[in-house]
Design an enzyme around this catalytic site. Sequence first.
Site, PDB file in Angstrom:
ATOM      1  N   SER A   9       0.835  -1.208   0.000  1.00 40.91           N
ATOM      2  CA  SER A   9       0.000   0.000   0.000  1.00 40.91           C
ATOM      3  C   SER A   9       0.862   1.247   0.000  1.00 40.91           C
ATOM      4  O   SER A   9       1.688   1.448   0.894  1.00 40.91           O
ATOM      5  CB  SER A   9      -0.906   0.010   1.230  1.00 40.91           C
ATOM      6  OG  SER A   9      -1.565   1.259   1.337  1.00 40.91           O
ATOM      7  N   HIS A  34      -1.118  -1.333  -4.269  1.00 40.07           N
ATOM      8  CA  HIS A  34      -2.413  -1.011  -3.655  1.00 40.07           C
ATOM      9  C   HIS A  34      -2.511   0.496  -3.447  1.00 40.07           C
ATOM     10  O   HIS A  34      -1.648   1.110  -2.815  1.00 40.07           O
ATOM     11  CB  HIS A  34      -2.546  -1.732  -2.316  1.00 40.07           C
ATOM     12  CG  HIS A  34      -3.930  -1.717  -1.764  1.00 40.07           C
ATOM     13  ND1 HIS A  34      -4.914  -2.580  -2.192  1.00 40.07           N
ATOM     14  CD2 HIS A  34      -4.512  -0.927  -0.821  1.00 40.07           C
ATOM     15  CE1 HIS A  34      -6.034  -2.344  -1.525  1.00 40.07           C
ATOM     16  NE2 HIS A  34      -5.816  -1.339  -0.687  1.00 40.07           N
ATOM     17  N   ASP A  36      -4.938   3.396  -1.980  1.00 40.95           N
ATOM     18  CA  ASP A  36      -6.093   3.716  -1.144  1.00 40.95           C
ATOM     19  C   ASP A  36      -6.596   5.114  -1.468  1.00 40.95           C
ATOM     20  O   ASP A  36      -5.892   6.106  -1.262  1.00 40.95           O
ATOM     21  CB  ASP A  36      -5.705   3.642   0.335  1.00 40.95           C
ATOM     22  CG  ASP A  36      -5.460   2.215   0.794  1.00 40.95           C
ATOM     23  OD1 ASP A  36      -6.354   1.385   0.596  1.00 40.95           O
ATOM     24  OD2 ASP A  36      -4.383   1.941   1.347  1.00 40.95           O
ATOM     25  N   MET A  38      -9.299   7.883  -0.495  1.00 37.48           N
ATOM     26  CA  MET A  38     -10.178   8.260   0.609  1.00 37.48           C
ATOM     27  C   MET A  38     -10.697   9.678   0.401  1.00 37.48           C
ATOM     28  O   MET A  38      -9.959  10.556  -0.047  1.00 37.48           O
ATOM     29  CB  MET A  38      -9.434   8.169   1.944  1.00 37.48           C
ATOM     30  CG  MET A  38      -8.751   6.839   2.181  1.00 37.48           C
ATOM     31  SD  MET A  38      -7.892   6.832   3.773  1.00 37.48           S
ATOM     32  CE  MET A  38      -6.885   5.353   3.605  1.00 37.48           C
ATOM     33  N   HIS A  67      -8.391   0.900  -4.351  1.00 38.53           N
ATOM     34  CA  HIS A  67      -9.379   0.655  -3.295  1.00 38.53           C
ATOM     35  C   HIS A  67     -10.113   1.963  -3.009  1.00 38.53           C
ATOM     36  O   HIS A  67      -9.553   2.885  -2.415  1.00 38.53           O
ATOM     37  CB  HIS A  67      -8.638   0.139  -2.057  1.00 38.53           C
ATOM     38  CG  HIS A  67      -9.512  -0.140  -0.880  1.00 38.53           C
ATOM     39  ND1 HIS A  67      -8.997  -0.390   0.371  1.00 38.53           N
ATOM     40  CD2 HIS A  67     -10.864  -0.209  -0.743  1.00 38.53           C
ATOM     41  CE1 HIS A  67      -9.985  -0.601   1.221  1.00 38.53           C
ATOM     42  NE2 HIS A  67     -11.127  -0.488   0.562  1.00 38.53           N
ATOM     43  N   MET A  69     -12.313   3.998  -0.986  1.00 40.11           N
ATOM     44  CA  MET A  69     -12.952   4.194   0.316  1.00 40.11           C
ATOM     45  C   MET A  69     -13.673   5.540   0.272  1.00 40.11           C
ATOM     46  O   MET A  69     -13.309   6.497   0.960  1.00 40.11           O
ATOM     47  CB  MET A  69     -11.905   4.142   1.430  1.00 40.11           C
ATOM     48  CG  MET A  69     -11.377   2.746   1.666  1.00 40.11           C
ATOM     49  SD  MET A  69     -10.170   2.668   3.006  1.00 40.11           S
ATOM     50  CE  MET A  69      -8.668   2.739   2.036  1.00 40.11           C
ATOM     51  N   MET A 138     -11.326  -6.163   5.392  1.00 40.14           N
ATOM     52  CA  MET A 138     -10.559  -5.214   6.198  1.00 40.14           C
ATOM     53  C   MET A 138     -10.367  -5.778   7.603  1.00 40.14           C
ATOM     54  O   MET A 138     -11.331  -6.153   8.270  1.00 40.14           O
ATOM     55  CB  MET A 138     -11.283  -3.863   6.274  1.00 40.14           C
ATOM     56  CG  MET A 138     -11.407  -3.132   4.944  1.00 40.14           C
ATOM     57  SD  MET A 138      -9.811  -2.718   4.193  1.00 40.14           S
ATOM     58  CE  MET A 138      -9.081  -1.667   5.461  1.00 40.14           C
ATOM     59  N   ASP A 173      -6.492  -6.735   4.258  1.00 32.04           N
ATOM     60  CA  ASP A 173      -5.783  -5.456   4.406  1.00 32.04           C
ATOM     61  C   ASP A 173      -5.935  -4.978   5.844  1.00 32.04           C
ATOM     62  O   ASP A 173      -7.046  -4.854   6.353  1.00 32.04           O
ATOM     63  CB  ASP A 173      -6.380  -4.433   3.441  1.00 32.04           C
ATOM     64  CG  ASP A 173      -5.675  -3.086   3.484  1.00 32.04           C
ATOM     65  OD1 ASP A 173      -4.707  -2.931   4.241  1.00 32.04           O
ATOM     66  OD2 ASP A 173      -6.110  -2.177   2.744  1.00 32.04           O
TER      67      ASP A 173
END
Length: 212
Positions: A9, A34, A36, A38, A67, A69, A138, A173
Amino acid sequence: MSNVIISPSILSADFANLQRDIERVEHAGADWLHIDVMDGHFVKNITIGVPVVKAIRKITKLPLDVHLMIENPENYVKAFIEAGADIVTFHYEAVNDVNSIIELIKSYGIKAGMSIKPRTSPEKILDFLPKLDLILIMTVEPGFGGQSFLYDCAEKIPVIKKYANENLIIQVDGGINPQTAKICTRYGANSLVAGNYVYKSDNIKSAIQSLR
């Protein structure tokens, strides 16, 4: 060596030296990268958006494991795919129509993933497994790196494994290190996301190998 997919990540990378840190994990044997995303609403943190993913795509050949979020992920799927995402994972808790967003992602010819937060029961998502390429469990509350592994969340893995087809990628994760990785893979996980453990290691190649 196992066939577990290791997806470091970049949340734990040095954003002032992002290209360097991406190249470090690529050269060290990472399988995916990965990313993330957000939005400060679905989770209480803000990270990166489409322009950064587009820039990352130019500097690495690794599959981009994005990913989301974020709230209303269906509004951003196209933009992230056009920016270079190879896998787009949305949160079960963030959408009203799961089937619709799975179909949307797959219509672009890429892998569709769905993630569940620690408090979400795996039984709620079993009906969707045949349509998914990836399920992300998660094992921390999403939003910030460096949290401790929630052991009870790992117990969701065999439940999902029981109902999954042989091609489903079961990714975990949160708080991943050699000890927790062993727990997850014994339960049936075949993909691991690790941030701090990889990037804070003195030897990234050894760290990645130890997770396998």
